[in-house]
Every structure is written in structure tokens, then in C-alpha cells.
Design an enzyme around this catalytic site. Structure first.
Site, PDB file in Angstrom:
ATOM      1  N   ASP A  71       4.759  -3.861  -6.168  1.00  0.00           N
ATOM      2  CA  ASP A  71       3.444  -3.134  -5.847  1.00  0.00           C
ATOM      3  C   ASP A  71       2.839  -2.641  -7.304  1.00  0.00           C
ATOM      4  OD1 ASP A  71       1.141  -1.709  -4.414  1.00  0.00           O
ATOM      5  OD2 ASP A  71       2.210  -0.004  -5.387  1.00  0.00           O
ATOM      6  N   GLU A  86       9.834  -4.021  -2.629  1.00  0.00           N
ATOM      7  CA  GLU A  86       8.335  -3.599  -2.716  1.00  0.00           C
ATOM      8  C   GLU A  86       7.610  -2.651  -3.414  1.00  0.00           C
ATOM      9  OE1 GLU A  86       5.538  -1.449   0.697  1.00  0.00           O
ATOM     10  OE2 GLU A  86       7.434  -2.127   1.364  1.00  0.00           O
ATOM     11  N   ASP A 124       3.842  -6.357   2.691  1.00  0.00           N
ATOM     12  CA  ASP A 124       4.978  -5.861   2.010  1.00  0.00           C
ATOM     13  C   ASP A 124       5.839  -6.836   1.613  1.00  0.00           C
ATOM     14  OD1 ASP A 124       3.752  -3.253   2.442  1.00  0.00           O
ATOM     15  OD2 ASP A 124       5.081  -2.765   4.174  1.00  0.00           O
ATOM     16  N   GLU A 154       4.905  -8.302  -1.823  1.00  0.00           N
ATOM     17  CA  GLU A 154       5.036  -7.279  -2.765  1.00  0.00           C
ATOM     18  C   GLU A 154       6.349  -7.559  -3.329  1.00  0.00           C
ATOM     19  OE1 GLU A 154       1.563  -4.111  -2.459  1.00  0.00           O
ATOM     20  OE2 GLU A 154       3.377  -3.569  -1.439  1.00  0.00           O
TER      21      GLU A 154
END
Length: 227
Positions: A46, A42, A115, A118
Site C-alpha cells: 500500500d 499488504e 488487498d 497490494e
């Protein structure tokens, strides 16, 4: 390792077939399930998402200034948008959650869905390369990017507050969760926001952290008389 039908169908919806099936499952494993989870993926995803979307906006809106580009990117990479994408992929049914999260409806929670998207981006990058990852991210965002205009989104209160402080060359706002009360499926978050222009922090409550931060930022804008 052979994936079940639901994961094979998910890959069809994603438009990407994992060379390492275990990596797909890791990307869908929430921390409530154990120490071997998707948090690191994650984190990576991101960073990649922000770069890919930032680059796409930079190329598309050649005469738009940095502040508006930042607001457009924020609109596209925020948790609510990622959760929408997750639902389009029917990601919830594929999440691997701990028993508590399963019982409390974690597969429907925006933050967990966001999440996981990502983490999927991070997983694709891990076994391929940046160009391949970018191609897939842009395909997921194609409709949103094509319909985007510089007037798509007004400044949200957190962005307005941040830009005001940056213009004054002051430190950015600091948000802190001071309390999370209630059952996991119905929590109320209390946050404090501190800015150097006010002596006391401002508190706000909401059912999720992001909304509480927005409420606090709105109150600070009011206190500072910023239109």
C-alpha cells in the site's frame, strides 16, 4: 518448491516471475486461512503503491495543484480500481482462503482482491528493489495512466470533506465501524463519522465500509451546506 500451472500462468499475466515461489503464495494468502497471511505484505505494498502512483502523477501533470493530484491518486489506488486490476489478472482463482471465505465467495470480494494486489506489490519489492517494483506497478497501470486527465474524476465526498476541514485547519474526519450485521457474504456495515464542526456523529449504512463512509461524508457536507 514448484508452483502449479495456475500460479505459473498468473506470473505470466503479472509479467513477473518470483524467485521465491513461497513469497507469491504468501501474498495470495488471506488472513482467514491462518496466522501466516498477506497482511504485512499488504501494508508494505500500500505504501509503495501510493508513492509510485504519486510520483507518476507528479511527473505527468506538472502544472496541477496538490489537491487535484491527491484526487487523481485516490482514484487510481482505491479499492475498486485495485479489484479491477485483480480481475484483469484473474487473481481470484489463485487466492488462498479459509473455508468460510471460500464458501461465501471471498475470491470475488473487492476488498480481498484489492488487498492481494497490494500484497503482490509488497512481495515484489521484498525480493527485488524499489526501481524493479515501480517498473511493474507502472506497467499494470499503463492504460489507466495514459487515459488519465485532470478532469477524469470529480471530487468524491470524502475528499471534499477532508479538504474543507484542512482549509479550516481542523482535524480530519474520524470514521468508525460501529456494527457489521449479517452473514459474511451479505454484511451491512454501520459507520459513524465525527467532525469537530458538528456536535453529533453522522451514521450511515451500506454493504461495504467504503460506501458507508462516502454516504456519511455526503450527509455531513449537506449539514454543513458545502456545495
Amino acid at each position: 518448491m514448484k508452483l502449479s500451472i495456475k500460479y505459473q500462468r498468473l506470473q505470466d499475466r503479472l509479467g513477473y516471475e518470483f524467485k521465491t515461489p513461497a513469497l507469491l503464495q504468501l501474498a495470495l494468502t488471506h488472513r482467514s486461512h491462518g496466522a501466516h497471511n498477506n497482511e504485512r505484505l499488504e501494508f508494505l505494498g500500500d505504501s509503495i503503491l501510493n508513492l509510485v502512483i504519486g510520483e507518476a502523477l507528479f511527473k505527468r501533470f506538472v502544472d496541477v495543484r496538490e489537491g487535484q493530484l491527491s484526487r487523481l491518486r485516490s482514484q487510481l489506488v482505491k479499492g475498486e480500481t485495485l479489484a479491477e486490476i485483480a480481475r484483469e489478472f484473474e487473481l481470484g482463482e489463485c487466492l488462498i482462503l479459509g473455508e468460510g471465505e471460500m464458501k461465501s465467495g471471498g475470491h470475488r470480494r473487492d476488498s480481498i482482491l484489492a488487498d492481494s494486489v497490494e500484497a503482490l506489490i509488497g512481495a515484489i519489492y521484498t525480493e527485488t528493489d524499489f526501481d524493479t517494483c515501480r517498473t511493474h506497478v507502472l506497467s499494470w497501470y499503463a492504460a489507466r495512466l495514459s487515459s488519465l486527465t485532470v478532469d477524469t474524476t470529480a471530487k468524491d465526498p470524502k475528499s471534499r470533506l477532508q479538504e474543507h476541514l484542512q482549509g479550516l485547519r481542523k482535524p480530519l474526519p474520524e470514521y468508525e465501524v460501529v456494527e457489521a450485521a449479517g452473514e459474511s457474504h451479505a454484511q451491512i456495515f454501520t459507520i459513524e463519522c465525527r467532525v469537530v464542526l458538528l456536535k453529533q456523529p453522522v451514521r450511515a449504512q451500506a454493504s461495504n465500509r467504503r460506501e458507508a463512509e462516502k454516504i456519511a461524508a455526503t450527509e455531513i457536507l449537506r449539514l454543513l451546506d458545502i456545495q
